[in-house]
Design a protein around this motif. Structure first.
Motif, short mmCIF file in Angstrom:
data_model
loop_
_atom_site.label_atom_id
_atom_site.label_comp_id
_atom_site.label_asym_id
_atom_site.label_seq_id
_atom_site.Cartn_x
_atom_site.Cartn_y
_atom_site.Cartn_z
N THR A 1 0.40 -1.40 -0.14
CA THR A 1 0.00 0.46 0.01
C THR A 1 0.90 1.26 -0.12
OG1 THR A 1 -2.24 -1.12 1.67
CG2 THR A 1 -1.61 1.24 1.02
N ALA A 2 0.71 2.53 -0.68
CA ALA A 2 1.48 2.83 -1.05
C ALA A 2 1.04 4.75 -2.02
CB ALA A 2 2.66 3.42 -1.73
N SER A 3 0.73 5.84 -2.04
CA SER A 3 0.11 6.33 -2.21
C SER A 3 0.99 7.54 -3.58
CB SER A 3 -0.44 7.73 -1.16
OG SER A 3 0.63 8.15 -0.55
N SER A 4 2.31 7.26 -3.83
CA SER A 4 3.15 7.88 -4.72
C SER A 4 4.21 6.81 -4.56
CB SER A 4 3.19 9.32 -3.77
OG SER A 4 4.40 9.41 -2.79
N ALA A 5 4.91 7.21 -5.78
CA ALA A 5 5.88 6.59 -5.85
C ALA A 5 6.99 6.76 -4.58
CB ALA A 5 7.21 6.81 -7.57
N GLN A 6 7.36 7.74 -4.41
CA GLN A 6 8.34 8.08 -3.73
C GLN A 6 7.81 7.29 -2.65
OE1 GLN A 6 10.45 9.92 -3.73
NE2 GLN A 6 11.78 9.46 -1.06
N ALA B 1 8.39 -1.28 -8.69
CA ALA B 1 7.76 -0.31 -9.50
C ALA B 1 6.42 0.09 -8.80
CB ALA B 1 7.71 -1.67 -10.88
N TYR B 2 6.08 0.99 -9.38
CA TYR B 2 4.52 2.36 -9.00
C TYR B 2 4.05 2.74 -10.21
CZ TYR B 2 1.91 5.08 -6.54
OH TYR B 2 0.97 5.70 -6.49
N GLY B 3 3.22 2.22 -10.41
CA GLY B 3 1.71 2.27 -11.24
C GLY B 3 0.34 3.02 -10.72
N SER B 4 -0.54 1.63 -11.30
CA SER B 4 -1.24 2.25 -10.94
C SER B 4 -1.60 1.52 -9.17
CB SER B 4 -2.74 1.07 -11.05
OG SER B 4 -1.95 -0.56 -10.49
N ASP B 5 -0.36 0.40 -8.57
CA ASP B 5 -0.25 0.32 -6.80
C ASP B 5 1.20 0.25 -6.76
OD1 ASP B 5 0.23 -1.64 -9.02
OD2 ASP B 5 -0.81 -2.95 -7.48
N CYS B 6 1.92 -0.47 -6.15
CA CYS B 6 3.31 -0.30 -5.68
C CYS B 6 3.09 -2.00 -5.76
CB CYS B 6 3.48 0.34 -4.57
SG CYS B 6 5.00 0.36 -3.66
N SER B 7 4.57 -2.50 -6.08
CA SER B 7 4.60 -3.16 -6.56
C SER B 7 6.02 -3.61 -6.58
CB SER B 7 4.54 -4.10 -8.44
OG SER B 7 2.93 -4.31 -8.39
N ASP C 1 11.13 -0.86 -30.12
CA ASP C 1 10.48 -0.81 -30.99
C ASP C 1 9.91 -1.80 -31.26
OD1 ASP C 1 9.68 1.56 -29.48
OD2 ASP C 1 10.83 3.12 -30.58
N GLY C 2 8.63 -1.69 -32.24
CA GLY C 2 8.62 -3.20 -33.09
C GLY C 2 8.12 -4.40 -32.50
N ASP C 3 8.63 -4.58 -31.26
CA ASP C 3 8.25 -5.77 -30.94
C ASP C 3 6.76 -6.51 -30.56
OD1 ASP C 3 10.87 -5.97 -30.76
OD2 ASP C 3 11.11 -5.69 -28.25
N PRO C 4 6.33 -7.19 -31.12
CA PRO C 4 5.39 -7.75 -30.83
C PRO C 4 4.88 -8.03 -29.63
CG PRO C 4 6.18 -10.00 -31.15
CD PRO C 4 6.86 -8.54 -31.08
N PRO C 5 3.51 -7.87 -28.56
CA PRO C 5 3.30 -7.59 -27.59
C PRO C 5 3.47 -8.25 -26.95
CG PRO C 5 0.69 -7.38 -29.19
CD PRO C 5 2.37 -7.45 -29.96
N VAL C 6 3.74 -8.74 -25.36
CA VAL C 6 3.92 -9.67 -24.31
C VAL C 6 3.39 -10.14 -23.66
CG1 VAL C 6 6.57 -8.49 -25.48
CG2 VAL C 6 5.01 -7.54 -23.22
N THR C 7 3.12 -10.78 -22.99
CA THR C 7 2.57 -11.01 -22.04
C THR C 7 3.16 -11.14 -20.40
OG1 THR C 7 3.64 -13.50 -21.48
CG2 THR C 7 2.23 -13.28 -22.94
N GLY C 8 2.07 -10.81 -19.55
CA GLY C 8 2.55 -9.49 -18.51
C GLY C 8 2.49 -8.20 -18.39
N PRO C 9 2.77 -7.92 -17.45
CA PRO C 9 3.48 -6.45 -17.55
C PRO C 9 3.71 -5.52 -17.83
CG PRO C 9 3.11 -6.93 -14.99
CD PRO C 9 2.85 -8.22 -16.25
N VAL C 10 4.21 -3.72 -18.36
CA VAL C 10 5.35 -3.96 -19.14
C VAL C 10 5.20 -1.73 -18.48
CG1 VAL C 10 6.29 -2.38 -21.68
CG2 VAL C 10 4.95 -4.83 -21.03
N GLY C 11 6.30 -1.99 -17.61
CA GLY C 11 6.28 -0.36 -17.17
C GLY C 11 7.86 -0.35 -17.00
#
Length: 824
Positions: A381-386, A402-408, A422-432
């Motif tokens: 649980t985190a409200s910000s990237a910091q 990693a911080y996106g919609s939540d903190c992992s 660039d040009g890579d096909p879609p991958v399985t799993g989250p990207v960030g």
């Protein structure tokens, strides 16, 4: 019950050892059979009947001290092992080790201490019940069998029932519930160690009729999709393997897939590689090398934990596996042998906490942009990237966040990280964006502020000079690195290479050696940094965006067939659009159909081979691609010949590049006069049958050695069918002319009939290209064709036309010019 079984097995081994330790004759000379009482040791081998395979004691590595009883290819210079008996029990001294066929008919491998380490029947209670007529034979298929006497006798044991990592044609994977047998492939540990590795290829144990690739026998990361009778549903690439395929057998207790190779005299294998991929390869006689022509999964980064902890995968470099910043391979020796499962280790240990006095300052986080995030995160649980950063920083076991919609956050080794480009096909799993914890020494050094103007100015000037020097050096290093990467990429089979324009301009010596001018551009000869020769086509007159061009080129790259010209790579820099193909040393078919001298006339065998191969290529384009591709310009100029005169259909992709709705264009006529089907002129929708018509007209030329349409001579008609009418009317009867000794009369007759079928005016009466292949190969009977409608007012029967074509072929053998053939 279990204790008595173990006692019996122990007693059996002791008795068997006593029997085998008695004196027995060794083999002398190269044979394919081991008989009861004979043994094999040291550098002795047995070979299959035609010398394709051999069995003996071999070491997979160049400097390995481990030896194995193996079957390998003998007829080729490349050391290729296809079966290993003692995968988990290597020998240290082959000279004192033995493979014996006991008088009781059991194959047993004894180590240097004469202890049995492998047996053809080690787990059976019938170890001493084999008949004394049992022999062990290495078959020409590479199968090492134990059978009762002559060739037609029943097989008691075979190596095909104990596959390792490789399947030869005829071998299978699956299970037989009735006999209690199962077959699966297990990869080697590394390229010099055949002991069982991490990856396996097997049928789905849940009962679904599909192939799985697993890691450690538990983690499934690739599925073929269920079998539909021809291909696996999620693996349409298998339709491209015309000469290779899979035969399936299914029942309530037995399910298996057998690897088949329809090419006569060719060598091929399929295997599960140490990298975790299912590979298919073919031996290329001209280059004396194996060529990998297909592999699954297509993206090597889909292999589960393929690069190990703290490893990273990228499809744009070779090798694919590397280490995250601040890390290095845990074992370079293993990585050099293809085993990257050990992953990477830190170059500098973490200080963890605020004990900067320990010698290096505080640990920090390094940002890795646009990556596939590791598996098995922990959510906080985190409200910000910091806040997320502070939560990871305060836990010494936290290695990244990693911080996106939540903190992992991640603890321990990071698995399955992939660098996205660039040009890579879609991958399985989250990207960030991933923030990796590294030691202070691995972090970029912060820029210190100067307190006075002069030092700041001097520092800026010195820094500018240093930057300029670094840029110059970096550019030189980058150019060399780019060339090395391009050469490595060319050596990797199955990948489309993106070239730079200036690299291709250098490879073709500024486009100085022109091979010819084809559809949509000119073709030049070039030599790449790896010394391979290619043909570079400069496209002209196309108006396509960069993105659309790349999408269309990717579609062309999926077209893989032995009779289709292979696309090696492309270049797309604004208006500069180029395609790179394999170089065909024998040029186009028209140069050999109409040679300047009689000595260079193609014999019937090669003409027929070219006709059948071209038909196979067109059938693949029409019927076995994901999208039907209509060539629209089938003619001898677009059929190229390799060093063995195998035909390659060329220029098929450009019609597709012009627009994906090409098959629905009704008014714009494309192609070459003399080969156009009637529907082009009538304005009805175009179907693959338009190519069938063009192929039929070209088949006329292959048979007769005369151009479809040429300048009139001596008042004779210039259009080929009209010329046929004129010549048929010259003949008085049908029959009675003998062919030369080198011509197969039945093949010639079939080809003549097929040509007439292909040029029927009604496209519904024309065969498909798949049917054309079957008719030419003699799989189906070819009936006498009706007279094509454009000739029916001039010729009485199809038999007249077929006979005239046969005579026209005889005429082409007698002279390089068009000669009227008549009979008395």
């Amino acid at each position: 019950m279990a204790a008595s079984t173990r006692q019996f097995t122990t007693l059996s081994v002791l008795l068997l050892s006593a029997v085998l330790l008695s004196s027995s004759p060794t083999l002398s000379g190269a044979v394919d059979t081991i008989r009861p009482g004979q043994s094999l040791s040291g550098n002795q081998t047995i070979s299959s009947a035609n010398g394709t395979f051999e069995l003996g004691f071999f070491s997979p590595g160049n400097s390995s001290r481990s030896w194995y009883l193996c079957v390998r290819f003998k007829s080729i210079p490349r050391k290729t092992i296809v079966w290993v008996a003692n995968r988990e029990a290597p020998l240290s001294d082959p000279a004192s080790s033995e493979l014996r066929l006991s008088p009781d008919g059991v194959l047993v491998l004894l180590d240097q201490s004469k202890v049995p380490i492998w047996s053809s029947n080690s787990s059976s209670s019938t170890v001493f019940r084999r008949p004394k007529s049992t022999v062990a034979v290495l078959l020409e298929t590479g199968n090492f069998v134990l059978r009762d006497g002559p060739a037609e006798a029943s097989v008691l044991w075979q190596s095909f029932d104990q596959p390792g990592d490789t399947l030869l044609p005829g071998a299978k994977i699956g299970y037989n519930g009735t006999e209690g047998k199962s077959w699966k492939l297990v990869s080697w540990k590394n390229r010099e160690d055949p002991s069982p590795g991490l990856y396996s290829l097997e049928l789905d144990p849940s009962g679904a009729v599909q192939v799985l690739i697993q890691r450690n026998g538990t983690q499934t990361f690739w599925k073929s999709g269920e079998w539909n009778g021809q291909i696996f549903s999620l693996t349409p690439e298998m339709m491209a393997l015309h000469e290779y395929g899979i035969d399936g057998f299914f029942s309530s207790n037995t399910t298996y897939f057998a690897y088949v190779d329809h090419e006569v005299g060719g060598l091929s294998t399929m295997w599960i590689d140490v990298s975790g991929r299912w590979m298919w390869q073919k031996w290329i006689e001209s280059t004396q090398e194996w060529s990998v022509f297909s592999f699954m999964p297509r993206d090597p980064c889909e292999v589960y934990v393929g690069c190990g902890p703290f490893g990273t995968c990228s499809t744009h470099i070779t090798p694919y596996c590397g280490c995250l910043p601040g890390f290095e391979p845990t074992s370079m020796a293993d990585w050099s042998l293809g085993d990257t499962s050990g992953g990477c280790s830190r170059r500098t240990l973490l200080q963890c906490g605020s004990n900067s006095s320990a010698g290096g300052g505080q640990d920090g986080f390094l940002k890795l942009s646009n990556v596939r995030l590791p598996t098995s995160p922990v959510s906080l649980t985190a409200s910000s990237a910091q806040e997320c950063r502070q939560a990871c920083s305060g836990d010494c076991s936290c290695t990244a966040y990693a911080y996106g919609s939540d903190c992992s956050v991640w603890k321990g080794g990071l698995q399955n990280v992939k660098q996205i480009a660039d040009g890579d096909p879609p991958v399985t799993g989250p990207v960030g964006d991933l923030f990796l914890r590294v030691a202070a020494s691995e972090l970029p050094r912060p820029v210190k502020k100067k307190t006075t103007f002069l030092p700041a100015l001097l520092g800026a000037v010195a820094g500018l000079i240093l930057v300029v020097l670094l840029l110059v050096v970096s550019m030189l290093v980058w150019r060399c690195h780019r060339r090395r990467l391009m050469a490595k990429a060319l050596a990797t089979q199955g990948f489309l290479v993106p070239f730079r324009y200036r690299d291709l301009r250098s490879a073709t010596k500024n486009f100085s050696e022109k091979l010819g001018k084809g559809g949509f551009g000119s073709v030049f000869k070039g030599t790449l940094p790896d010394a391979s020769v290619v043909a570079v086509k400069k496209l002209e007159g196309l108006r396509q965006g960069d993105k659309q061009f790349r999408v269309e080129v990717a579609a062309m790259a999926a077209v893989q067939h032995v009779n289709i010209l292979r696309l090696r790579g492309f270049c797309c820099e604004g208006a500069k659009q180029l395609l790179v193909f394999d170089y065909m040393p024998n040029g186009s078919l028209d140069a050999h159909l109409y040679p300047k001298s009689v000595e260079n006339v193609l014999d019937w065998g090669r003409r027929f081979q070219i006709a059948v191969g071209t038909a196979r290529g067109l059938a693949y384009l029409h019927e076995k691609c994901r999208e039907c591709i209509i060539h629209c310009d089938v003619k001898p100029e677009n059929i190229l010949l390799d060093e063995a005169f195998q035909p390659k259909v060329a220029d098929f992709g450009m019609a597709k590049l012009v627009g994906r709705d090409f098959s629905r264009v009704l008014t714009t006529m494309r192609g070459t006069l003399g080969y156009l089907a009637p529907e082009w002129i009538s304005g009805v929708p175009i179907t693959p049958k338009a190519d069938v018509y063009s192929y039929g007209m070209m088949l006329f030329e292959i048979i007769s050695g005369r151009r479809n349409s040429e300048e009139p001579q001596s008042g004779r008609p210039s259009f080929f069918p009209a010329w046929v009418v004129a010549e048929v009317n010259v003949a008085d009867d049908v029959g009675g002319c003998a062919l030369d000794d080198g011509t197969d009369a039945e093949e010639l007759r079939r080809a003549c009939r097929v040509a007439c079928w292909c040029i029927q005016e009604n496209e519904g009466e024309r065969p498909s290209m798949g049917q054309v292949v079957q008719m030419l190969e003699g799989v189906v009977e070819v009936e006498m064709p009706p007279v094509p409608r454009l000739l029916e007012n001039h010729v009485a029967s199809g038999e007249q036309i077929v006979y005239f074509l046969e005579m026209s072929f005889v005429s082409s053998k007698a002279s390089s010019s068009s000669t009227v053939v008549s009979t008395n």
